[in-house]
Design an enzyme around this catalytic site. Structure first.
Site, mmCIF file in Angstrom:
data_model
loop_
_atom_site.group_PDB
_atom_site.id
_atom_site.type_symbol
_atom_site.label_atom_id
_atom_site.label_comp_id
_atom_site.label_asym_id
_atom_site.label_seq_id
_atom_site.Cartn_x
_atom_site.Cartn_y
_atom_site.Cartn_z
ATOM 1 N N GLY A 76 -10.193 -17.074 -15.837
ATOM 2 C CA GLY A 76 -11.265 -16.386 -16.568
ATOM 3 C C GLY A 76 -10.840 -15.027 -17.091
ATOM 4 O O GLY A 76 -10.764 -14.817 -18.299
ATOM 5 N N ASP A 77 -10.533 -14.091 -16.170
ATOM 6 C CA ASP A 77 -10.155 -12.746 -16.618
ATOM 7 C C ASP A 77 -8.778 -12.382 -16.061
ATOM 8 O O ASP A 77 -8.482 -11.232 -15.819
ATOM 9 C CB ASP A 77 -11.212 -11.721 -16.181
#
Lengths: 338, 198
Positions: free
Chosen positions: A249-250
């Site tokens: 995701g990040d």
């Protein structure tokens, strides 16, 4: 029928059955040449010339005399045209009896073929299908060569197109569709390639800080927007040959090939963080994130093991996060002590 | 049907009536592609649909379209390779006619997957022949009209003057009558064996 009439009829038979023949007399001079063999000598007809001065016998190695040539009867002979374009011929020789047979006594009949050089011969001597005996497979062979080349060309084009499609598909399989960066699947191939090239490199694990709060506060559309802007900024802060992979995701992994200087690594990490900390506009809102970075350098290892380097970069990343947000740490064995 | 056959139909449509026209056909049939691959095999129905749509677009009977395709295959400069391969069949039109029996075999030598209908030439009298054209394997497409167009163009190529008549179909086989009026009516086109090497 006179003897001369007999001989004439005999040559007519030969001209039809084997248009590439030559009849030699007992001194090795050409007394008659089939119509196709004559086409090989467009400037001066071969009649009256010594056969071995027109063609060189390449194999088997024999002397230049007619007696020696006659001894090669029955076997396969390899000749080469002495003049340009030095065409190769295959041939077989039949020795004629000294007396009482057809043709010149003590002479020979040599039947020739272009063998594998038939394609060039057809061009060089402007031959047509009428120049080959009706039973000769030369025309079928020329047909096959042309037909197969056309088919091969079509297959080659198909292969090229398929290969192009394959590269595009692979490219797609390795691309993160949201950011245009590489995705997790690309990590192993990139590392494999680096190991093969035996170049030093730097692994950088980068986690965005405060990304979750952007998502919570402004929704996923804002989160996606931030990820896209972050990706663009990372691309502009790195060189074209560096690899940026969005692994989650990040979470990102950056790979810098050819980098060995710790200070440079620290400098790049600092610059990346500063750049990512700049506010990102989303509609009327302003999003702020930061990044934590842990890095490992291949030059610090006696034997490079990418898996170990990943673990060490992760350890450095945790150390960076422990120091607060927006920090970077380069792996050092001392980190393991703490 | 083999890609080469589909590709021939496509090239005919594109070269004769333009890319736009061809694109229209592929879109109306919802083929999902605009170009056939010469070396792949396609469902027989696709070939039938394309030919049907082509005939409708051109407002011509299908047999006429097929005959035009046959002529196109020999006479279009872009397909010189095919004309050459056919000319290997013989030094004059009569020899060429007799070589038709071997044509499916010759084609198989070059492209094993490409099956052509059985062709059988019979000579009834001097300069009077009939050619029996079998069904195209796996297809509902009549190959006779294609052969009509092809024979007419090959006669031109050899410079021969012929009269052709399609005598209809009997038990799945089509019959074409060939009357040879003159073998050397015009000079025809040159066939240089070594041309592709130059």
């Amino acid at each position: 029928m006179t003897e001369q009439g007999n001989e004439f009829a005999f040559y007519t038979v030969l001209d039809t059955l084997c248009p590439m023949h030559v009849v030699l007399n007992d001194t090795g001079h050409v007394v008659h040449a089939g119509p196709t063999f004559a086409k090989v000598f467009p400037d001066a007809p071969p009649q009256g010339r010594r056969f071995l001065e027109l063609l060189e016998l390449k194999r088997p190695k024999l002397g230049q005399s007619m007696a020696e040539l006659r001894r090669a009867a029955g076997g396969k002979l390899h000749f080469r045209l002495r003049a340009e374009p030095r065409t190769d011929f295959k041939g077989v020789l039949v020795a004629l009896p000294k007396a009482g047979g057809l043709g010149p006594g003590g002479g020979a009949i040599v039947n020739l073929s272009f063998g594998i050089s038939v394609m060039e011969a057809v061009r060089d001597f402007a031959l047509t299908s009428a120049d080959f005996a009706a039973t000769d497979l030369a025309i079928e062979m020329l047909y096959l060569i042309e037909a197969k080349s056309a088919a091969m060309e079509a297959s080659r084009k198909l292969n090229l197109r398929l290969q192009g499609a394959k590269i595009a598909a692979e490219e797609q399989a390795f691309t993160d569709t949201l950011t245009g960066l590489k995705n997790r699947r690309a990590l192993q191939p990139v590392l494999d390639r680096l190991m093969e090239s035996e170049r030093d490199f730097v692994l950088m694990n980068l986690d965005l800080d405060y990304f979750k709060s952007v998502n919570d506060r402004l929704g996923h559309a804002a989160g996606d927007h931030v990820l896209q802007r972050v990706a663009r900024r990372m691309v502009s802060e790195t060189r074209g040959e560096d690899t940026i992979i969005r692994t989650g995701g990040d979470e990102f992994v950056l790979i810098f090939a050819g980098l060995t200087d710790r200070h440079r690594v620290a400098e790049i990490a600092g610059r990346l963080i500063a750049r990512l900390e700049r506010p990102i506009a989303f509609g009327d809102e302003e999003c702020r994130v930061s990044a934590s970075i842990g890095a490992s350098l291949s030059r610090d290892y006696a034997r490079i093991d990418p898996e170990q380097m990943m673990k060490d970069a992760d350890l450095a990343l945790y150390a960076a996060k422990d120091q607060g947000r927006g920090r970077h740490v380069i792996y050092d064995p001392a980190l393991r002590m703490t | 049907m083999h890609g080469l056959i589909n590709r021939a139909v496509e090239r005919f449509a594109r070269d004769t009536y333009g890319r736009e026209m061809w694109r229209g056909i592929t879109q109306r049939l919802d083929l999902g592609f605009t170009e056939f691959e010469a070396m792949l095999t396609y469902d027989d129905k696709i070939t039938q649909d394309v030919l049907g749509e082509l005939a409708v677009s051109l407002n011509k009977p299908l047999t006429e379209v097929l005959e035009d395709i046959g002529t196109y295959l020999v006479s279009h400069p872009g397909l010189e390779a095919l004309r050459r391969l056919l000319r290997f069949g013989g030094t004059d039109f009569v020899e060429f006619l007799h070589s038709l029996n071997d044509l499916p075999g010759r084609v198989r030598l070059a492209v094993p997957e490409l099956a052509l209908p059985v062709l059988e030439l019979e000579d009834h009298a001097r300069d009077f022949y009939s050619l029996t054209v079998g069904p195209l394997p796996g297809g509902q497409v009549a190959f006779g009209p294609v052969m009509m167009g092809l024979l007419r163009a090959m006669a031109d190529d050899y410079g021969a003057l012929v009269f052709l008549e399609h005598k209809g179909r009997r038990a799945g086989h089509e019959i074409i009558e060939v009357r040879l009026l003159e073998t050397a009516f015009a000079s025809g086109r040159a066939f240089d064996l070594g041309a592709h090497l130059r």
